[in-house]
Design an enzyme around this catalytic site. Structure first.
Site, PDB file in Angstrom:
ATOM      1  N   ARG A 104     -16.834  18.014  45.171  1.00  0.00           N
ATOM      2  CA  ARG A 104     -17.541  17.940  46.453  1.00  0.00           C
ATOM      3  C   ARG A 104     -17.161  19.131  47.315  1.00  0.00           C
ATOM      4  NH1 ARG A 104     -17.338  12.446  49.732  1.00  0.00           N
ATOM      5  NH2 ARG A 104     -15.221  13.142  50.055  1.00  0.00           N
ATOM      6  N   THR A 108     -19.860  20.673  53.154  1.00  0.00           N
ATOM      7  CA  THR A 108     -21.179  20.020  53.119  1.00  0.00           C
ATOM      8  C   THR A 108     -21.114  18.631  52.492  1.00  0.00           C
ATOM      9  OG1 THR A 108     -21.699  20.824  50.908  1.00  0.00           O
ATOM     10  CG2 THR A 108     -22.239  22.280  52.754  1.00  0.00           C
ATOM     11  N   ASP A 200      -7.770  10.023  47.737  1.00  0.00           N
ATOM     12  CA  ASP A 200      -8.455  10.919  46.802  1.00  0.00           C
ATOM     13  C   ASP A 200      -8.081  10.508  45.381  1.00  0.00           C
ATOM     14  OD1 ASP A 200      -8.845  13.205  44.983  1.00  0.00           O
ATOM     15  OD2 ASP A 200      -9.466  14.239  46.798  1.00  0.00           O
ATOM     16  N   ASP A 203      -6.623  13.258  43.014  1.00  0.00           N
ATOM     17  CA  ASP A 203      -5.244  13.635  43.360  1.00  0.00           C
ATOM     18  C   ASP A 203      -4.259  12.539  42.962  1.00  0.00           C
ATOM     19  OD1 ASP A 203      -5.839  16.123  44.364  1.00  0.00           O
ATOM     20  OD2 ASP A 203      -6.049  15.421  46.435  1.00  0.00           O
TER      21      ASP A 203
HETATM   22  C1  PRP Z   1     -14.471  12.562  44.086  1.00  0.00           C
HETATM   23  C2  PRP Z   1     -14.819  11.387  43.219  1.00  0.00           C
HETATM   24  C3  PRP Z   1     -16.301  11.530  43.064  1.00  0.00           C
HETATM   25  C4  PRP Z   1     -16.716  12.090  44.384  1.00  0.00           C
HETATM   26  C5  PRP Z   1     -17.300  10.972  45.194  1.00  0.00           C
HETATM   27  O1  PRP Z   1     -14.412  13.721  43.359  1.00  0.00           O
HETATM   28  O2  PRP Z   1     -14.128  11.371  42.007  1.00  0.00           O
HETATM   29  O3  PRP Z   1     -16.685  12.380  42.001  1.00  0.00           O
HETATM   30  O4  PRP Z   1     -15.538  12.588  45.021  1.00  0.00           O
HETATM   31  O5  PRP Z   1     -17.830  11.453  46.359  1.00  0.00           O
HETATM   32  P1  PRP Z   1     -19.390  11.458  46.646  1.00  0.00           P
HETATM   33  O6  PRP Z   1     -19.897  10.120  46.289  1.00  0.00           O
HETATM   34  O7  PRP Z   1     -19.435  11.718  48.130  1.00  0.00           O
HETATM   35  O8  PRP Z   1     -20.015  12.558  45.864  1.00  0.00           O
HETATM   36  P2  PRP Z   1     -13.955  15.116  44.006  1.00  0.00           P
HETATM   37  O9  PRP Z   1     -15.136  15.883  44.483  1.00  0.00           O
HETATM   38  O10 PRP Z   1     -12.870  14.870  45.006  1.00  0.00           O
HETATM   39  O11 PRP Z   1     -13.415  15.906  42.760  1.00  0.00           O
HETATM   40  P3  PRP Z   1     -12.166  15.576  41.811  1.00  0.00           P
HETATM   41  O12 PRP Z   1     -12.522  14.371  40.995  1.00  0.00           O
HETATM   42  O13 PRP Z   1     -12.072  16.817  41.000  1.00  0.00           O
HETATM   43  O14 PRP Z   1     -10.963  15.356  42.670  1.00  0.00           O
HETATM   44  N1  URA Z   2     -13.577  10.883  46.684  1.00  0.00           N
HETATM   45  C1  URA Z   2     -12.387  10.279  46.604  1.00  0.00           C
HETATM   46  O1  URA Z   2     -11.592  10.556  45.697  1.00  0.00           O
HETATM   47  N2  URA Z   2     -12.082   9.355  47.518  1.00  0.00           N
HETATM   48  C2  URA Z   2     -12.930   9.022  48.508  1.00  0.00           C
HETATM   49  O2  URA Z   2     -12.584   8.166  49.335  1.00  0.00           O
HETATM   50  C3  URA Z   2     -14.160   9.682  48.587  1.00  0.00           C
HETATM   51  C4  URA Z   2     -14.467  10.599  47.647  1.00  0.00           C
END
Ligand code: PRP
Ligand code: URA
Length: 209
Positions: A104, A108, A200, A203
């Site tokens: 993400r 944005t 997160d 993380d």
């Molecule tokens: C997180 C999560 C989803 C997304 C959800 O990933 O694992 O993929 O955010 O958010 P959304 O519904 O608003 O799109 P992130 O972008 O943090 O990446 P990561 O898994 O690499 O930490």
């Molecule tokens: N992605 C995450 O990992 N946690 C949230 O709460 C939203 C998006």
């Protein structure tokens, strides 16, 4: 219209309570992610078709039901979806696994694609998309859009926590897709995080913060 299944099984809710706790460490969080994924998968695969066969038991002949060979694919959204894969493969070990890499954009909140590798025959398979968090729904919607562009027509979304905003986005963009999750939380905060959520997910699974 796709259905939203919120699974309130006591085992799931107990495990989720530990995942939400900010004092839970990486090892336990990672194990719980796989366990919760397995329990959600149990429900998400309830409609798999079976065929009747007979086998010889040590005592006599038994009519049994086996999966009728419908092929499945699991597609985690990187990174956090990776944490769910082992749990899913425990239940459906013959599934093929594809990967879609999205993150993400912190400004944005829109999804940015960086990787996509899918089984060659993915369009012939029922696909389970796995991502622990359905927040704005941007990532899940984009991933499912890629799969549809590759010809997939039978898709389910499995997550751990959903926000109402993400569910609504899925209803708008992919009304044909059923959603399976362990909980639907209150809302998103101004950074697009699910409240109260679990933080997160990526993380916490990989220990990157
Ligand atoms: C997180 C999560 C989803 C997304 C959800 O990933 O694992 O993929 O955010 O958010 P959304 O519904 O608003 O799109 P992130 O972008 O943090 O990446 P990561 O898994 O690499 O930490
Ligand atoms: N992605 C995450 O990992 N946690 C949230 O709460 C939203 C998006």
């Amino acid at each position: 219209m796709g259905n939203v299944y919120i699974l309130d099984h006591p085992l799931l809710q107990h495990k989720l309570s530990i995942m939400r706790d900010k004092s839970t460490g990486v090892k336990e969080f990672r194990e719980l992610t796989a366990e919760v994924a397995m329990l959600v998968c149990y429900e998400a695969t309830r409609d798999l078709s079976t065929e009747e066969l007979e086998v010889e038991t040590p005592v006599g002949r038994a009519k049994v039901r086996k999966l009728s060979g419908k092929k499945l694919a699991i597609v985690p959204i990187l990174r956090a979806g990776l944490g769910m894969v082992d749990g899913l493969l425990n239940l459906i070990p013959s599934a093929k696994v594809g990967h879609i890499g999205l993150y993400r954009d912190p400004e944005t909140l829109g999804p940015v694609e960086y990787y996509c590798k899918l089984p060659q025959d993915v369009s012939e398979r029922e696909v389970i998309v796995a991502d622990p968090m359905l927040a704005t729904g941007g990532s899940a919607s984009a991933a499912i859009g890629f799969l549809k562009a590759r010809g997939c027509s039978r898709i389910k979304l499995m997550c751990i926590i959903a926000a109402p905003e993400g569910i609504e986005r899925m209803r708008q963009d992919h009304p044909d897709v059923d959603i399976f999750c362990a909980c639907c939380d209150e809302r998103l905060n101004e950074h697009g995080y699910i409240v109260p959520g679990l933080g997160d997910a990526g993380d916490r699974i990989f220990g990157t913060k």
